[in-house]
Design a protein around this motif. Structure first.
Motif, PDB file in Angstrom:
ATOM      1  N   LEU A  33      20.481   5.092  -5.210  1.00 20.75           N
ATOM      2  CA  LEU A  33      19.969   5.050  -3.839  1.00 20.75           C
ATOM      3  C   LEU A  33      21.102   4.609  -2.909  1.00 20.75           C
ATOM      4  CD1 LEU A  33      16.508   3.370  -4.519  1.00 20.75           C
ATOM      5  CD2 LEU A  33      16.910   5.771  -3.926  1.00 20.75           C
ATOM      6  N   VAL A  34      21.635   5.548  -2.141  1.00 21.63           N
ATOM      7  CA  VAL A  34      22.761   5.261  -1.252  1.00 21.63           C
ATOM      8  C   VAL A  34      22.352   4.280  -0.155  1.00 21.63           C
ATOM      9  CG1 VAL A  34      24.380   6.271   0.401  1.00 21.63           C
ATOM     10  CG2 VAL A  34      23.826   7.488  -1.723  1.00 21.63           C
ATOM     11  N   ALA A  35      21.096   4.409   0.330  1.00 15.34           N
ATOM     12  CA  ALA A  35      20.530   3.523   1.364  1.00 15.34           C
ATOM     13  C   ALA A  35      21.453   3.467   2.585  1.00 15.34           C
ATOM     14  CB  ALA A  35      20.252   2.135   0.797  1.00 15.34           C
ATOM     15  N   PHE A  36      21.861   2.237   2.975  1.00 16.04           N
ATOM     16  CA  PHE A  36      22.669   2.067   4.192  1.00 16.04           C
ATOM     17  C   PHE A  36      24.089   1.626   3.845  1.00 16.04           C
ATOM     18  CE2 PHE A  36      18.218   1.305   5.318  1.00 16.04           C
ATOM     19  CZ  PHE A  36      18.057   2.217   6.345  1.00 16.04           C
ATOM     20  N   ASN A  47      18.897  -3.621  -2.924  1.00 11.25           N
ATOM     21  CA  ASN A  47      19.945  -2.618  -2.728  1.00 11.25           C
ATOM     22  C   ASN A  47      20.996  -3.092  -1.725  1.00 11.25           C
ATOM     23  OD1 ASN A  47      21.234  -0.189  -1.442  1.00 11.25           O
ATOM     24  ND2 ASN A  47      20.002   0.901  -2.952  1.00 11.25           N
ATOM     25  N   LEU A  48      20.549  -3.798  -0.684  1.00 12.33           N
ATOM     26  CA  LEU A  48      21.450  -4.205   0.393  1.00 12.33           C
ATOM     27  C   LEU A  48      22.431  -5.295  -0.024  1.00 12.33           C
ATOM     28  CD1 LEU A  48      18.947  -4.205   3.394  1.00 12.33           C
ATOM     29  CD2 LEU A  48      20.892  -2.661   3.090  1.00 12.33           C
ATOM     30  N   ILE A  49      22.061  -6.121  -1.008  1.00 10.79           N
ATOM     31  CA  ILE A  49      22.933  -7.240  -1.394  1.00 10.79           C
ATOM     32  C   ILE A  49      23.480  -7.117  -2.812  1.00 10.79           C
ATOM     33  CG2 ILE A  49      21.838  -8.878   0.191  1.00 10.79           C
ATOM     34  CD1 ILE A  49      20.271  -9.984  -2.212  1.00 10.79           C
ATOM     35  N   SER A  50      23.060  -6.089  -3.528  1.00 12.82           N
ATOM     36  CA  SER A  50      23.478  -5.923  -4.916  1.00 12.82           C
ATOM     37  C   SER A  50      24.421  -4.745  -5.052  1.00 12.82           C
ATOM     38  CB  SER A  50      22.258  -5.723  -5.815  1.00 12.82           C
ATOM     39  OG  SER A  50      22.654  -5.381  -7.133  1.00 12.82           O
TER      40      SER A  50
END
Length: 305
Positions: A7-10, A77-80
């Motif tokens: 998940l590429v996310a942001f 996802n944002l911090i890992s």
């Protein structure tokens, strides 16, 4: 064959990810807390135990489930550094997310019908909207939402994924997965479009029709006070429906996996559920009175103890 997805996310935002993490975490806490407060108020406050507030509390339960499907994984996802999700976990998230999205569409339609009935037939409303009926109306959106979503999920899960596994999104959704498939996604795209029409386009037109009828009924009421009182019971629902459908339709009416889809998805999947408790409390006199009464009661219990 692909066994996991990324998940590429942001990721492209880089330094802003921590700030985004804090913003999403705060919105998540506000959403969960606000909706739980509404659920408890409707459950324990006798003045709110009516069909309208039963639907509102059902909607609050749905919102809590909805954000819990996507936000915990997004925060991680944002911090890992590990942005992977198994294929099974990916399709499970997709099914849950889309099922709850479709359920929310139909529940908004049911709530519009309830307001139309209450305003057009105020004297017969209580006898018509019996417990058996409003319970069935609250259950029907769940059945319809999960049934329609299962079709789109099944067709998408049957696609072959043998190449790139990076999903340009913060969740597993239909369009990004279709773009990664190395087999023909025609049937999956067709099922997605049909689901969008059945759960978004058709309900929107029916909701609009209900509110045209409501406006017509209200216009016949004599006196500004009576008109304001009648419309005040609908204004919160109109605001919520406009926010939800406005962002949702922009994503799913043309499910092509566009670059900005994840930002629209974030609006209707997190920001709208976070605003809903405030919309239903700040613009609703009955809920504000019930909340004040509940706070006053807790203070008395605390002071006596």
């Amino acid at each position: 064959m692909v066994q996991e997805f990324v998940l590429v996310a942001f990721t492209s935002l880089k330094q802003l990810q921590i700030l985004l993490f804090v913003f999403i975490l705060l919105a998540y806490i506000i959403c969960i807390t606000g909706n739980i407060v509404i659920i408890l108020l409707v459950r324990f406050e006798p003045s709110l135990q009516t069909p309208m507030y039963f639907f509102i509390s059902t909607f609050a339960v749905l919102e809590v489930m909805f954000v819990n499907v996507i936000v915990p994984k997004l925060l991680d996802n944002l911090i890992s550094e590990n942005k992977k999700i198994s294929a099974l976990g990916c399709f499970t998230q997709m099914f849950a997310f889309n099922s709850l999205s479709l359920t929310e569409c139909y529940l908004l339609l049911v709530m519009a019908f309830d307001r139309d009935l209450a305003i057009s037939k105020p004297l017969n409303y209580s006898s018509l909207m019996r417990k058996e009926l409003y319970t069935a109306l609250a259950v029907a959106p769940w059945v319809g939402g999960f049934a329609i979503s299962s079709v789109a999920t099944t067709y998408t899960a049957q696609l072959k994924f043998c190449g790139p596994n990076q999903i340009n999104h913060f969740l597993c959704d239909v369009a990004p997965l279709q773009n990664l498939s190395c087999s023909d996604p025609y049937m999956s795209k067709l099922a997605t479009i049909l689901a969008s029409v059945l759960a978004a386009i058709i309900p929107v037109f029916i909701i609009i029709a209900f509110y045209v009828h409501i406006i017509y009924i209200i216009s016949k009421i004599k006196g500004a006070e009576g008109k304001n009182k009648a419309f005040s019971t609908c204004s919160s629902h109109v605001t919520v429906a406009a926010l939800y459908y406005g962002a949702g339709i922009s994503v799913y009416i043309q499910p092509t996996g566009r670059q900005n889809d994840k930002f629209f998805t974030l609006i209707y999947a997190l920001l709208t559920p976070s605003l809903n408790p405030f919309i239903y409390t700040l613009r609703n006199r009955d809920v504000k009175l019930a909340l004040k009464k509940s706070v006053r009661k807790r203070r008395l219990l605390f002071s006596s103890s």
